[in-house]
Design a protein around this motif. Structure first.
Motif, PDB file in Angstrom:
ATOM      1  N   MET A 105      43.644  33.092  75.902  1.00  0.00           N
ATOM      2  CA  MET A 105      44.113  34.420  76.270  1.00  0.00           C
ATOM      3  C   MET A 105      44.414  34.464  77.768  1.00  0.00           C
ATOM      4  O   MET A 105      43.694  33.883  78.567  1.00  0.00           O
ATOM      5  N   LYS A 106      45.464  35.177  78.126  1.00  0.00           N
ATOM      6  CA  LYS A 106      45.952  35.161  79.506  1.00  0.00           C
ATOM      7  C   LYS A 106      45.669  36.498  80.195  1.00  0.00           C
ATOM      8  O   LYS A 106      46.020  37.559  79.683  1.00  0.00           O
ATOM      9  N   ILE A 107      45.045  36.410  81.363  1.00  0.00           N
ATOM     10  CA  ILE A 107      44.625  37.591  82.110  1.00  0.00           C
ATOM     11  C   ILE A 107      45.335  37.625  83.459  1.00  0.00           C
ATOM     12  O   ILE A 107      45.428  36.605  84.143  1.00  0.00           O
ATOM     13  N   LEU A 108      45.825  38.808  83.853  1.00  0.00           N
ATOM     14  CA  LEU A 108      46.348  39.009  85.200  1.00  0.00           C
ATOM     15  C   LEU A 108      45.340  39.843  85.979  1.00  0.00           C
ATOM     16  O   LEU A 108      44.971  40.943  85.560  1.00  0.00           O
ATOM     17  N   ILE A 109      44.907  39.316  87.130  1.00  0.00           N
ATOM     18  CA  ILE A 109      43.952  40.019  87.982  1.00  0.00           C
ATOM     19  C   ILE A 109      44.711  40.597  89.168  1.00  0.00           C
ATOM     20  O   ILE A 109      45.199  39.857  90.028  1.00  0.00           O
ATOM     21  N   VAL A 110      44.840  41.919  89.199  1.00  0.00           N
ATOM     22  CA  VAL A 110      45.538  42.608  90.283  1.00  0.00           C
ATOM     23  C   VAL A 110      44.472  43.179  91.209  1.00  0.00           C
ATOM     24  O   VAL A 110      43.916  44.254  90.967  1.00  0.00           O
ATOM     25  N   GLU A 111      44.169  42.436  92.247  1.00  0.00           N
ATOM     26  CA  GLU A 111      43.040  42.764  93.126  1.00  0.00           C
ATOM     27  C   GLU A 111      43.303  42.165  94.502  1.00  0.00           C
ATOM     28  O   GLU A 111      43.558  40.966  94.615  1.00  0.00           O
ATOM     29  N   ASP A 112      43.263  43.008  95.557  1.00  0.00           N
ATOM     30  CA  ASP A 112      43.580  42.508  96.893  1.00  0.00           C
ATOM     31  C   ASP A 112      42.381  41.884  97.602  1.00  0.00           C
ATOM     32  O   ASP A 112      42.548  41.217  98.625  1.00  0.00           O
ATOM     33  N   ARG A 156      57.397  51.604  80.227  1.00  0.00           N
ATOM     34  CA  ARG A 156      58.164  50.510  79.632  1.00  0.00           C
ATOM     35  C   ARG A 156      57.660  50.165  78.233  1.00  0.00           C
ATOM     36  O   ARG A 156      58.110  49.198  77.632  1.00  0.00           O
ATOM     37  N   ARG A 157      56.699  50.936  77.743  1.00  0.00           N
ATOM     38  CA  ARG A 157      56.107  50.733  76.412  1.00  0.00           C
ATOM     39  C   ARG A 157      55.488  49.344  76.267  1.00  0.00           C
ATOM     40  O   ARG A 157      55.530  48.730  75.198  1.00  0.00           O
ATOM     41  N   ASN A 158      54.942  48.856  77.358  1.00  0.00           N
ATOM     42  CA  ASN A 158      54.227  47.579  77.333  1.00  0.00           C
ATOM     43  C   ASN A 158      52.818  47.843  76.802  1.00  0.00           C
ATOM     44  O   ASN A 158      52.055  48.586  77.410  1.00  0.00           O
ATOM     45  N   PRO A 159      52.451  47.235  75.659  1.00  0.00           N
ATOM     46  CA  PRO A 159      51.155  47.542  75.041  1.00  0.00           C
ATOM     47  C   PRO A 159      49.983  46.737  75.584  1.00  0.00           C
ATOM     48  O   PRO A 159      48.881  46.790  75.031  1.00  0.00           O
ATOM     49  N   VAL A 160      50.176  45.985  76.663  1.00  0.00           N
ATOM     50  CA  VAL A 160      49.122  45.121  77.194  1.00  0.00           C
ATOM     51  C   VAL A 160      47.838  45.914  77.454  1.00  0.00           C
ATOM     52  O   VAL A 160      47.866  47.074  77.859  1.00  0.00           O
ATOM     53  N   GLY A 161      46.699  45.273  77.202  1.00  0.00           N
ATOM     54  CA  GLY A 161      45.422  45.900  77.508  1.00  0.00           C
ATOM     55  C   GLY A 161      45.219  45.994  79.012  1.00  0.00           C
ATOM     56  O   GLY A 161      45.508  45.039  79.738  1.00  0.00           O
ATOM     57  N   ILE A 162      44.742  47.134  79.488  1.00  0.00           N
ATOM     58  CA  ILE A 162      44.561  47.339  80.927  1.00  0.00           C
ATOM     59  C   ILE A 162      43.164  47.889  81.201  1.00  0.00           C
ATOM     60  O   ILE A 162      42.755  48.897  80.621  1.00  0.00           O
ATOM     61  N   ILE A 163      42.447  47.204  82.090  1.00  0.00           N
ATOM     62  CA  ILE A 163      41.138  47.668  82.540  1.00  0.00           C
ATOM     63  C   ILE A 163      41.231  47.944  84.033  1.00  0.00           C
ATOM     64  O   ILE A 163      41.568  47.047  84.814  1.00  0.00           O
ATOM     65  N   ILE A 164      40.975  49.174  84.436  1.00  0.00           N
ATOM     66  CA  ILE A 164      40.946  49.510  85.854  1.00  0.00           C
ATOM     67  C   ILE A 164      39.615  49.046  86.434  1.00  0.00           C
ATOM     68  O   ILE A 164      38.552  49.315  85.868  1.00  0.00           O
ATOM     69  N   VAL A 201      38.683  44.816  74.652  1.00  0.00           N
ATOM     70  CA  VAL A 201      40.049  45.345  74.723  1.00  0.00           C
ATOM     71  C   VAL A 201      41.014  44.451  73.949  1.00  0.00           C
ATOM     72  O   VAL A 201      41.842  44.936  73.168  1.00  0.00           O
ATOM     73  N   ILE A 202      40.916  43.138  74.147  1.00  0.00           N
ATOM     74  CA  ILE A 202      41.808  42.215  73.443  1.00  0.00           C
ATOM     75  C   ILE A 202      41.561  42.270  71.939  1.00  0.00           C
ATOM     76  O   ILE A 202      42.503  42.289  71.136  1.00  0.00           O
ATOM     77  N   ARG A 203      40.297  42.310  71.552  1.00  0.00           N
ATOM     78  CA  ARG A 203      39.957  42.389  70.129  1.00  0.00           C
ATOM     79  C   ARG A 203      40.541  43.650  69.504  1.00  0.00           C
ATOM     80  O   ARG A 203      41.093  43.625  68.403  1.00  0.00           O
ATOM     81  N   ARG A 204      40.444  44.765  70.204  1.00  0.00           N
ATOM     82  CA  ARG A 204      40.953  46.037  69.691  1.00  0.00           C
ATOM     83  C   ARG A 204      42.474  46.042  69.619  1.00  0.00           C
ATOM     84  O   ARG A 204      43.068  46.524  68.655  1.00  0.00           O
ATOM     85  N   LYS A 205      43.114  45.476  70.639  1.00  0.00           N
ATOM     86  CA  LYS A 205      44.575  45.495  70.717  1.00  0.00           C
ATOM     87  C   LYS A 205      45.222  44.537  69.720  1.00  0.00           C
ATOM     88  O   LYS A 205      46.227  44.863  69.088  1.00  0.00           O
ATOM     89  N   LYS A 206      44.661  43.345  69.601  1.00  0.00           N
ATOM     90  CA  LYS A 206      45.326  42.299  68.834  1.00  0.00           C
ATOM     91  C   LYS A 206      44.738  42.059  67.453  1.00  0.00           C
ATOM     92  O   LYS A 206      45.432  41.593  66.554  1.00  0.00           O
ATOM     93  N   PHE A 207      43.442  42.360  67.279  1.00  0.00           N
ATOM     94  CA  PHE A 207      42.780  41.987  66.029  1.00  0.00           C
ATOM     95  C   PHE A 207      42.051  43.161  65.381  1.00  0.00           C
ATOM     96  O   PHE A 207      41.076  42.968  64.665  1.00  0.00           O
ATOM     97  N   SER A 218      48.166  36.161  65.663  1.00  0.00           N
ATOM     98  CA  SER A 218      48.412  37.511  66.179  1.00  0.00           C
ATOM     99  C   SER A 218      49.899  37.857  66.168  1.00  0.00           C
ATOM    100  O   SER A 218      50.274  39.012  66.384  1.00  0.00           O
ATOM    101  N   ASN A 219      50.746  36.850  65.910  1.00  0.00           N
ATOM    102  CA  ASN A 219      52.197  37.080  65.805  1.00  0.00           C
ATOM    103  C   ASN A 219      52.734  36.553  64.475  1.00  0.00           C
ATOM    104  O   ASN A 219      53.870  36.079  64.402  1.00  0.00           O
ATOM    105  N   LYS A 220      51.921  36.642  63.426  1.00  0.00           N
ATOM    106  CA  LYS A 220      52.300  36.044  62.147  1.00  0.00           C
ATOM    107  C   LYS A 220      53.599  36.628  61.608  1.00  0.00           C
ATOM    108  O   LYS A 220      53.892  37.810  61.792  1.00  0.00           O
ATOM    109  N   GLU A 221      54.364  35.742  60.978  1.00  0.00           N
ATOM    110  CA  GLU A 221      55.676  36.049  60.406  1.00  0.00           C
ATOM    111  C   GLU A 221      56.740  36.340  61.466  1.00  0.00           C
ATOM    112  O   GLU A 221      57.845  36.759  61.145  1.00  0.00           O
ATOM    113  N   ARG A 222      56.411  36.126  62.745  1.00  0.00           N
ATOM    114  CA  ARG A 222      57.399  36.269  63.814  1.00  0.00           C
ATOM    115  C   ARG A 222      57.721  34.899  64.382  1.00  0.00           C
ATOM    116  O   ARG A 222      56.831  34.068  64.554  1.00  0.00           O
TER     117      ARG A 222
END
Length: 225
Positions: free
Chosen positions: A1-8, A69-77, A115-121, A163-167
């Motif tokens: 699973m790929k995480i982006l950390i937006v933190e200065d 942009r209707r991006n469904p990515v999980g986001i944690i503040i 969050v990932i479990r809820r969003k994807k599975f 998580s992307n079955k049949e696609r």
């Protein structure tokens, strides 16, 4: 699973990268508003950790743009601003969770997992497909009573397929999922084919046949039997 950390705060960001790496997450970092926006527009992530106070912009503005942009990515503040108003506003705009600083890295990891479990599975800890059972907490795979030992990349690829079955999934999408932004610097995606071949061989040996099919000229897809 790929995480982006937006933190200065680089020390905090590096600590998160190190800890999540032990949990088998692939992490990328963004230290400014502009860098984060560019990466979110170009790459796909399973979860974004978002600080509110960023050089060049506000985290809530970035969150608002992501959801527009209707991006469904999980986001944690993740923020030192822990007032009720800040939390409510972030959740209203579209954050999936809010964690106030300072926090324990183990708690952050479990919130990412949730969050990932809820969003994807669909909030399940156990995923089943074509006789394959995946325990997301244990990161284990079995077919019937037979345990299937996978490498980290093979495990991530299996989850990506299911998580992307049949696609149809292109090789470039798989390369980005496995390697992150480093995929842009690769001359070819032969390593993706190698991982797919090895994954198919292990699944077949354990009794699961013809789950991953090649779609000529387009990529691969997971077939649900």
């Amino acid at each position: 699973m790929k995480i982006l950390i937006v933190e200065d705060e680089r020390n905090l960001s590096d600590s998160i990268v190190t800890y999540l790496g032990t949990e088998k997450y692939l992490c990328e970092q963004a230290f400014t508003y502009a860098d984060a926006r560019m990466k979110i527009n170009v790459y796909e992530y399973d979860c974004i950790l978002l600080d509110l106070m960023l050089p060049g912009g506000n985290g809530l503005s970035l969150l608002r743009d992501i959801r527009k942009r209707r991006n469904p990515v999980g986001i944690i503040i993740i923020s030192a601003k822990d007032s009720l108003d800040d939390k409510v506003k972030g959740l209203e705009i579209g954050a999936d969770d809010y964690l106030s600083k300072p926090f324990h890295l183990a708690e952050l990891s479990m919130r990412i997992y949730a969050v990932i479990r809820r969003k994807k599975f669909y909030a399940n800890n156990i995923i089943e497909s074509n006789g394959i059972t995946i325990d997301l907490l244990e990161k284990s795979v079995a077919i019937g009573n037979v345990a299937v030992t996978l490498t980290k990349s093979e495990y991530e690829l299996l989850l990506f397929f299911i998580s992307n079955k049949e696609r149809v999934i292109s090789k470039s999408a798989m390369a980005e999922h496995l390697s992150g932004e480093m995929a842009d610097m690769l001359d070819n995606y032969d390593f993706v084919y190698t991982h797919i071949k090895n994954l198919k061989a292990k699944l077949t040996a354990a009794g699961c046949n013809d789950c991953i099919r090649n779609v000529y000229g387009m990529g691969y897809k997971w077939i649900e039997h």
